[in-house]
Scaffold this motif. Structure first.
Motif, PDB file in Angstrom:
ATOM      1  N   CYS A 194     -19.585   6.060  -9.878  1.00  0.00           N
ATOM      2  CA  CYS A 194     -18.903   4.913 -10.466  1.00  0.00           C
ATOM      3  C   CYS A 194     -19.582   4.620 -11.806  1.00  0.00           C
ATOM      4  O   CYS A 194     -20.523   3.831 -11.873  1.00  0.00           O
ATOM      5  N   LYS A 224     -12.316   0.168 -11.409  1.00  0.00           N
ATOM      6  CA  LYS A 224     -11.405   0.676 -10.391  1.00  0.00           C
ATOM      7  C   LYS A 224     -12.146   1.568  -9.400  1.00  0.00           C
ATOM      8  O   LYS A 224     -12.936   2.440  -9.778  1.00  0.00           O
ATOM      9  N   THR A 225     -11.898   1.339  -8.108  1.00  0.00           N
ATOM     10  CA  THR A 225     -12.518   2.152  -7.064  1.00  0.00           C
ATOM     11  C   THR A 225     -11.960   3.563  -7.117  1.00  0.00           C
ATOM     12  O   THR A 225     -10.786   3.779  -7.412  1.00  0.00           O
ATOM     13  N   SER A 226     -12.790   4.545  -6.828  1.00  0.00           N
ATOM     14  CA  SER A 226     -12.359   5.940  -6.884  1.00  0.00           C
ATOM     15  C   SER A 226     -11.270   6.218  -5.853  1.00  0.00           C
ATOM     16  O   SER A 226     -11.199   5.583  -4.795  1.00  0.00           O
ATOM     17  N   ILE A 227     -10.416   7.185  -6.181  1.00  0.00           N
ATOM     18  CA  ILE A 227      -9.308   7.554  -5.291  1.00  0.00           C
ATOM     19  C   ILE A 227      -9.840   8.061  -3.958  1.00  0.00           C
ATOM     20  O   ILE A 227      -9.339   7.698  -2.890  1.00  0.00           O
ATOM     21  N   HIS A 233     -12.619   7.386  -2.446  1.00  0.00           N
ATOM     22  CA  HIS A 233     -13.153   6.273  -1.656  1.00  0.00           C
ATOM     23  C   HIS A 233     -12.021   5.461  -1.042  1.00  0.00           C
ATOM     24  O   HIS A 233     -12.102   5.051   0.129  1.00  0.00           O
ATOM     25  N   GLU A 234     -10.968   5.217  -1.792  1.00  0.00           N
ATOM     26  CA  GLU A 234      -9.825   4.457  -1.270  1.00  0.00           C
ATOM     27  C   GLU A 234      -9.192   5.169  -0.081  1.00  0.00           C
ATOM     28  O   GLU A 234      -8.843   4.538   0.920  1.00  0.00           O
ATOM     29  N   VAL A 235      -9.033   6.486  -0.181  1.00  0.00           N
ATOM     30  CA  VAL A 235      -8.432   7.250   0.912  1.00  0.00           C
ATOM     31  C   VAL A 235      -9.298   7.174   2.162  1.00  0.00           C
ATOM     32  O   VAL A 235      -8.806   6.948   3.275  1.00  0.00           O
ATOM     33  N   MET A 250     -11.521   4.916   3.042  1.00  0.00           N
ATOM     34  CA  MET A 250     -11.571   3.582   3.617  1.00  0.00           C
ATOM     35  C   MET A 250     -10.225   3.145   4.181  1.00  0.00           C
ATOM     36  O   MET A 250     -10.170   2.265   5.041  1.00  0.00           O
ATOM     37  N   SER A 251      -9.128   3.751   3.723  1.00  0.00           N
ATOM     38  CA  SER A 251      -7.805   3.361   4.208  1.00  0.00           C
ATOM     39  C   SER A 251      -7.538   3.866   5.619  1.00  0.00           C
ATOM     40  O   SER A 251      -6.745   3.285   6.350  1.00  0.00           O
ATOM     41  N   MET A 270     -20.408   0.983  -2.493  1.00  0.00           N
ATOM     42  CA  MET A 270     -19.507   1.988  -1.929  1.00  0.00           C
ATOM     43  C   MET A 270     -20.133   2.668  -0.712  1.00  0.00           C
ATOM     44  O   MET A 270     -19.473   2.897   0.305  1.00  0.00           O
ATOM     45  N   GLU A 285     -20.037   0.232   2.219  1.00  0.00           N
ATOM     46  CA  GLU A 285     -18.695   0.127   2.807  1.00  0.00           C
ATOM     47  C   GLU A 285     -18.420   1.274   3.759  1.00  0.00           C
ATOM     48  O   GLU A 285     -17.884   1.078   4.858  1.00  0.00           O
TER      49      GLU A 285
END
Length: 462
Positions: free
Chosen positions: A298, A304-307, A309-311, A313-314, A340, A343
């Protein structure tokens, strides 16, 4: 009194709706509000609202998301009739009668419900007529032919359309790769329990150069390889492969690699990415547990959170497996990267087999006056709450490139004293000058003297 017979439920019975003698205040609402109400209902219930009144008759046709599970359409226990073929026809009618474009469309079905190119027709209509953005098609284990795999015979460019951004296919056999021709549009691709020849898989992946997320569970008809994944945009990769004896990954932008199950040996797995210099991997424990490698990044000024990381955590239950292992590379002076990591570990199931933490060189002690990178001045070791929480446990922790910095010592001490590490903490010093060797040894000695959350915990430097 007007009485209508709605779509039958799983017991083969119908529901009666009295649409004439109701105090119909809902129908006086605006169309936008009605659509919001419908968005919280199942597809079956959405379509059933069309019998409530004339106002409701066509509202469902403007809903942007449809979820249809055809597994719940069974043989009637009263008439012994299989209604499945009618269900597929009804699904086709839902698609054709819809008056707008779809944001998301999901279909779960049995193979015997879809004959004579039914699935191919849905794909053509949903992508090229209804311009769906997110499409999921799952061929489930059926009650009549439990091991049936449906073969898709698709014309060229079936999945090529600028509106289609994500595609999820489950339990199909790909006859050839032509359906994926020129798929620059796809950002996310999931192929789960998909069968094909290795040449087909390689062409499919090469035809989707814009992918940022790739999740695959691939099965070759015969032992073959290698599987080639070359993509400059890929951020998240999850791999499960059977009958594939080699994998070559060239993804310079990759942030997260999750290996669930592979049939190849470690010497036949090659990844070309300078950030993935981890010491532990899928094969390291000898137990073949799922393993995730995460290069946490980061840069300063990036909010903006990295793609990747989003995947992750989703869908934590999908990508964070109980008793798995993980490798992370982190800059502890970057508070965003620390957040991050926190999380991810806080969302992990109770126990992890191994955790490798590779400290980036920027973790080295800073000069007087230097400040950490991040959006706040808060430091994780100044918090009173456990890091990452009071529930996460890992049996073995590896600390690589340990320099003895304040941040590294603070993280290690918390993992020791709060009982996060159960059995072993292994520390490998950084490759630094001899003058810092005594400082590192002194830091490790202090760690060994700390009160342990688990009395049997051993701390070793190697």
């Amino acid at each position: 009194m007007e009485i209508s017979l709605s779509y039958s439920d799983t017991q083969g019975k119908g529901d009666l709706v009295d649409a004439a003698n109701t105090n119909d205040r809902i129908s006086t609402l605006s169309k936008d509000l009605l659509l919001k109400i419908l968005s919280s209902l199942s597809t079956k219930d959405v379509v059933r609202t069309s019998v409530l009144s004339k106002r409701w008759g066509d509202v469902w046709k403007e809903t942007s998301e449809i979820f249809m599970d055809m597994r719940y359409i069974k043989i009637s226990k009263y008439l012994f009739i299989d209604f499945s073929p009618y269900a597929a026809g009804w699904m086709t009618k839902v698609i054709n009668d819809h008056s707008g474009n779809f944001e998301r469309f999901t279909i779960y079905h049995f193979a015997h419900q879809c004959v004579d190119g039914m699935v191919e027709a849905w794909i053509r209509s949903l992508i090229h007529v209804k311009h769906v953005k997110h499409l999921t098609l799952i061929n489930c284990f059926g009650p009549f032919v439990p091991n049936s795999i449906l073969t898709l015979d698709l014309p060229p460019k079936s999945f090529s359309h600028p509106n289609l951004k994500s595609l999820h296919l489950g339990r199909y056999n790909l006859k050839d790769p032509h359906g994926f021709d020129n798929c620059w549009n796809l950002k996310k691709l999931k192929l789960i329990a998909v069968f094909a020849e290795i040449e087909v898989f390689n062409v499919v992946l090469m035809s989707c150069p814009s992918l940022e997320v790739l999740v695959v569970d691939l099965h070759c008809h015969k032992q073959s390889g290698p599987l080639k994944i070359e993509n400059r945009n890929l951020k998240f990769l999850c791999l499960s492969c059977s009958q594939i004896n080699g994998i070559e990954v060239a993804t310079p932008s990759l942030e997260i690699l999750t290996v669930k199950s592979l049939s190849c040996e470690i010497e036949n797995f090659v990844i070309a990415n300078p950030n993935f210099q981890f010491n532990r991997n899928y094969w390291a424990t000898g137990q073949l547990y799922p393993h995730t490698s995460y290069y946490i990044s980061c840069p300063p000024g990036q909010d903006k959170t990295s793609i990747g990381h989003e995947v992750m955590m989703s869908e934590p239950t999908e990508y964070m497996k109980f008793y798995a292992s993980m490798s992370v590379s982190i800059d502890l002076t970057n508070t965003k990267e620390v957040d991050m990591l926190k999380e991810v570990l806080a969302a992990w199931p109770d126990e992890m087999q191994e955790l490798e933490i590779l400290f980036k060189n920027s973790n080295a002690p800073r000069k007087e006056g230097e400040t950490p990178i991040g959006r706040t001045k808060r430091k994780f070791w100044e918090e009173t709450k456990p890091f990452p929480n009071g529930h996460f446990r890992v049996y073995t922790v590896w600390l690589f490139n340990f320099s003895g910095s304040k941040e590294e010592f603070a993280l290690a001490s918390r993992l020791i004293t709060q009982g996060t590490v159960v059995m072993t903490m292994k520390i490998q010093p950084a490759s630094i000058s001899l003058s810092n060797k005594l400082e590192i040894e002194a830091a490790v000695t202090k760690l060994k003297e700390l009160p342990k959350g688990h009395t049997e915990l051993s701390i070793v430097m190697f």
